[in-house]
Design a protein around this motif. Structure first.
Motif, short mmCIF file in Angstrom:
data_model
loop_
_atom_site.label_atom_id
_atom_site.label_comp_id
_atom_site.label_asym_id
_atom_site.label_seq_id
_atom_site.Cartn_x
_atom_site.Cartn_y
_atom_site.Cartn_z
N TYR A 150 -16.38 -3.66 6.78
CA TYR A 150 -15.36 -3.82 7.50
C TYR A 150 -14.28 -4.70 6.98
CZ TYR A 150 -17.75 -1.98 11.71
OH TYR A 150 -18.53 -1.37 12.69
N ARG A 151 -14.57 -5.91 6.31
CA ARG A 151 -13.75 -6.85 5.82
C ARG A 151 -13.21 -6.02 4.45
NH1 ARG A 151 -13.05 -12.33 6.19
NH2 ARG A 151 -11.56 -13.13 4.86
N ARG A 152 -13.71 -5.24 3.80
CA ARG A 152 -13.24 -4.52 2.54
C ARG A 152 -11.96 -3.72 3.11
NH1 ARG A 152 -18.35 -4.57 0.80
NH2 ARG A 152 -18.82 -2.42 1.17
N LEU A 153 -12.41 -2.89 4.11
CA LEU A 153 -11.63 -1.82 4.78
C LEU A 153 -10.22 -2.69 5.29
CD1 LEU A 153 -14.22 0.38 6.77
CD2 LEU A 153 -12.66 1.03 4.88
N PHE A 154 -10.34 -3.72 6.00
CA PHE A 154 -9.30 -4.51 6.74
C PHE A 154 -8.48 -4.94 5.35
CE2 PHE A 154 -11.95 -5.69 10.30
CZ PHE A 154 -11.70 -4.38 10.84
N GLU A 155 -9.10 -5.53 4.47
CA GLU A 155 -8.29 -6.18 3.12
C GLU A 155 -7.57 -5.06 2.28
OE1 GLU A 155 -11.19 -8.24 1.09
OE2 GLU A 155 -11.09 -10.02 2.42
N ILE A 158 -4.56 -4.07 4.52
CA ILE A 158 -3.56 -5.35 4.38
C ILE A 158 -2.89 -5.01 2.89
CG2 ILE A 158 -3.42 -7.66 3.84
CD1 ILE A 158 -5.41 -8.05 6.00
N ALA A 159 -3.53 -4.78 1.74
CA ALA A 159 -3.14 -4.84 0.43
C ALA A 159 -1.93 -3.56 0.51
CB ALA A 159 -4.10 -4.23 -0.44
N THR A 160 -2.42 -2.45 1.10
CA THR A 160 -1.28 -1.36 1.29
C THR A 160 0.10 -1.60 1.90
OG1 THR A 160 -2.95 0.43 0.87
CG2 THR A 160 -0.90 0.92 1.98
N ARG A 161 -0.05 -2.34 3.02
CA ARG A 161 0.80 -2.69 3.87
C ARG A 161 1.72 -4.06 3.22
NH1 ARG A 161 0.99 0.03 8.35
NH2 ARG A 161 -1.02 0.83 9.27
N THR A 162 1.06 -4.68 2.47
CA THR A 162 1.97 -5.78 1.96
C THR A 162 2.59 -5.23 0.78
OG1 THR A 162 0.07 -7.39 2.23
CG2 THR A 162 1.57 -7.95 0.27
N GLN A 163 2.08 -4.10 -0.07
CA GLN A 163 2.94 -3.33 -1.12
C GLN A 163 4.17 -2.63 -0.49
OE1 GLN A 163 -0.31 -0.96 -2.38
NE2 GLN A 163 -0.62 -2.43 -4.13
N SER A 164 3.83 -2.03 0.91
CA SER A 164 4.82 -1.31 1.62
C SER A 164 5.97 -2.45 1.94
CB SER A 164 4.33 -0.54 2.80
OG SER A 164 3.55 0.55 2.40
N LEU A 165 5.67 -3.89 2.14
CA LEU A 165 6.65 -4.91 2.79
C LEU A 165 7.31 -5.24 1.60
CD1 LEU A 165 7.63 -6.91 4.64
CD2 LEU A 165 5.71 -8.28 3.87
N THR A 166 6.65 -5.29 0.36
CA THR A 166 7.38 -5.56 -0.86
C THR A 166 8.44 -4.64 -1.43
OG1 THR A 166 5.52 -6.83 -1.69
CG2 THR A 166 7.11 -6.07 -3.47
N SER A 167 8.05 -3.30 -1.13
CA SER A 167 9.06 -2.17 -1.61
C SER A 167 10.02 -1.68 -0.61
CB SER A 167 8.27 -1.01 -1.98
OG SER A 167 7.50 -0.57 -0.98
N GLY A 168 9.59 -1.92 0.70
CA GLY A 168 10.52 -1.27 1.84
C GLY A 168 11.01 -2.42 3.08
N GLY A 169 10.60 -3.51 2.66
CA GLY A 169 10.66 -4.54 4.03
C GLY A 169 9.80 -4.23 5.28
N TRP A 170 10.14 -4.99 6.01
CA TRP A 170 9.22 -5.02 7.35
C TRP A 170 9.21 -3.64 8.06
CZ3 TRP A 170 5.53 -8.15 8.54
CH2 TRP A 170 5.57 -9.58 7.91
N ALA A 171 10.24 -2.71 8.10
CA ALA A 171 10.62 -1.61 8.34
C ALA A 171 9.42 -0.62 8.27
CB ALA A 171 11.97 -0.83 8.69
N ALA A 172 8.98 -0.53 6.61
CA ALA A 172 8.04 0.03 6.10
C ALA A 172 6.93 -0.58 6.19
CB ALA A 172 8.42 0.17 4.50
N ALA A 173 6.78 -1.75 6.21
CA ALA A 173 5.33 -2.25 6.52
C ALA A 173 4.57 -1.94 7.93
CB ALA A 173 5.47 -3.61 6.12
N LEU A 174 5.61 -2.21 8.95
CA LEU A 174 5.21 -1.95 10.25
C LEU A 174 5.21 -0.59 10.70
CD1 LEU A 174 6.78 -4.92 11.97
CD2 LEU A 174 4.70 -4.83 10.58
#
Length: 327
Positions: A150-155, A158-174
Motif C-alpha cells: 500500500y505504501r509503495r502505491l501511495f508514494e 504522490i510522486a505523480t501528483r507532485t510532478q503535476s503540481l510542479t508542471s501545472g500548479g495546484w489545478a493540475a495536481a488536484l
C-alpha cells in the motif's frame, strides 16, 4: 463544508502525505459498507469480512459504531484528525486518538449523526479507547500485512501528483482528486457540493492523503490542520487478477525485472512511479524501459514535464490482459 478559502501561506505549505491510520479507517469503511468497496477490493473484503462480522457480533459497542456512525455523509472529527509531522507509525497516530477526551469524542459523534438518535451502546466512559481497539484490530488483521505494498502505491500516486503540481500548479495536481472536489482558482477549493458558507483557512497546515477508500473524506483539527483524504489511483487490479500468463513464466521469458515493470504498465506510469511500485533503482527501471521500448512492448508519451509509459497491444497480449496475437 463547501468551499475552502485557502490563504497563500497555507497553500505554500500544502503537501501530500501517507497515513497508516487513514488507511485503517478506509479499511474499516470498506469492511462496514460492503458494496461500497472500490473495484479491485472485492477479494480483499471477502477474505476479511467473516472475521470482522464475528468481531462485531461479540462487541455491541463496535457493532453500533460501525452501523450508525460510519454513515455515508460525515465521519466524526476525532476519527479523521490529520496526522502530525512527527507521526511515523500507526501507533503514533492511534496514541493521539486514544488521548481524545471522551466528552469531545462523543460530541463529534453526535455532530456526525446529524440529528439521528445516539445509540445507547455508545454511551461508555472509555469511548476513544473502544474505538482505538476496533481500529487496532482492523490494522493488525487487514492492513499491516499489506502495508508495504500500500505504501509503495501511495508514494507512487504522490510522486505523480507532485510532478503535476510542479508542471501545472495546484489545478493540475488536484484535478480529479476525489468526487465533488475542484480547484476553482483564486485560492478557492471546493471540497464538496454541500451549500455551506465558505471556510477560511489561513496559517494552517493542509494535507492531501491517499487511501484505498472509494470517495475519501475531509479531516480537521481547527484551526491548525486540515486534511483531504482521496482515492489513490492504480488500485483497480487485484494482484495477479486477470492474467493468463503467470508472472513467473513471463519472468523466465523476458527476465523478472522487465516482467515486474511490464505488469505495472496496464495504466500509464512515470519512471518515478515504477521505482516506488517495484523497489528497483531509477537507473535499473530506465534501462529496462529502454529494452521494452525497443521490443515494442511499451509506448511512451509526454504529459507536461512528465514522461509516461504504458503497454502496447503486444505488451498486453504478452502479460495476458489483451487478445492473443496471432500471426
Amino acid at each position: 463544508m463547501g468551499v475552502w478559502l485557502i490563504g497563500v501561506d497555507a497553500l505554500a505549505r500544502g503537501r501530500f502525505a501517507v497515513s497508516a491510520l487513514a488507511e485503517t479507517v478506509a479499511a474499516l469503511i470498506g469492511l462496514a459498507r460492503g458494496g461500497g468497496s472500490r473495484p479491485g477490493r472485492e477479494r480483499w473484503r471477502q477474505v476479511h469480512a467473516p472475521a470482522f462480522e464475528e468481531r462485531l457480533a461479540r462487541d455491541p459497542f463496535a457493532a453500533a459504531f460501525v452501523s450508525d456512525v460510519l454513515g455515508p455523509r460525515w465521519l466524526p472529527d476525532f476519527l479523521v484528525t490529520p496526522p502530525l509531522p512527527g507521526d511515523r507509525t500507526f501507533d503514533d497516530e492511534l496514541r493521539r486518538l486514544r488521548a481524545t477526551p471522551a466528552r469531545s469524542a462523543l460530541a463529534h459523534i453526535v455532530e456526525a449523526l446529524d440529528g439521528a438518535p445516539l445509540p445507547r451502546a455508545l454511551l461508555v466512559p472509555d469511548l476513544p479507547d473502544r474505538v482505538a481497539e476496533l481500529l487496532d484490530w482492523v490494522w493488525t488483521r487487514t492492513v499491516r500485512p499489506e502495508w508495504p505494498r500500500y505504501r509503495r502505491l501511495f508514494e507512487a500516486d504522490i510522486a505523480t501528483r507532485t510532478q503535476s503540481l510542479t508542471s501545472g500548479g495546484w489545478a493540475a495536481a488536484l484535478s480529479g482528486l476525489r468526487p465533488g472536489m475542484r480547484w476553482l482558482g483564486d485560492g478557492r477549493l471546493r471540497v464538496n457540493a454541500y451549500p455551506y458558507p465558505p471556510r477560511e483557512i489561513s496559517g494552517a497546515q493542509l494535507l492531501f492523503i491517499p487511501t484505498t477508500a472509494p470517495r475519501g473524506w475531509v479531516g480537521r483539527d481547527e484551526p491548525r490542520r486540515y486534511a483531504i483524504t482521496y482515492p489513490c489511483s492504480g488500485l483497480l487490479a487485484e494482484p495477479g487478477a486477470g492474467r493468463r500468463v503467470p508472472e513467473e513464466a513471463l519472468g523466465r521469458l523476458i527476465g523478472p525485472t522487465r516482467a515486474a515493470i511490464l505488469t505495472q504498465l496496464g495504466a500509464p506510469k512515470s519512471t518515478t512511479q515504477l521505482v516506488a511500485l517495484t523497489g528497483y533503482t531509477l537507473g535499473s527501471v530506465g534501462g529496462h524501459l529502454k529494452v521494452l521500448l525497443e521490443a515494442r512492448l511499451v509506448h511512451r508519451r509526454r504529459s507536461g514535464r512528465v514522461v509516461l509509459y504504458h503497454r502496447t497491444p503486444l505488451g498486453d497480449s504478452l502479460v495476458g490482459d489483451g487478445p492473443p496475437q496471432l500471426g
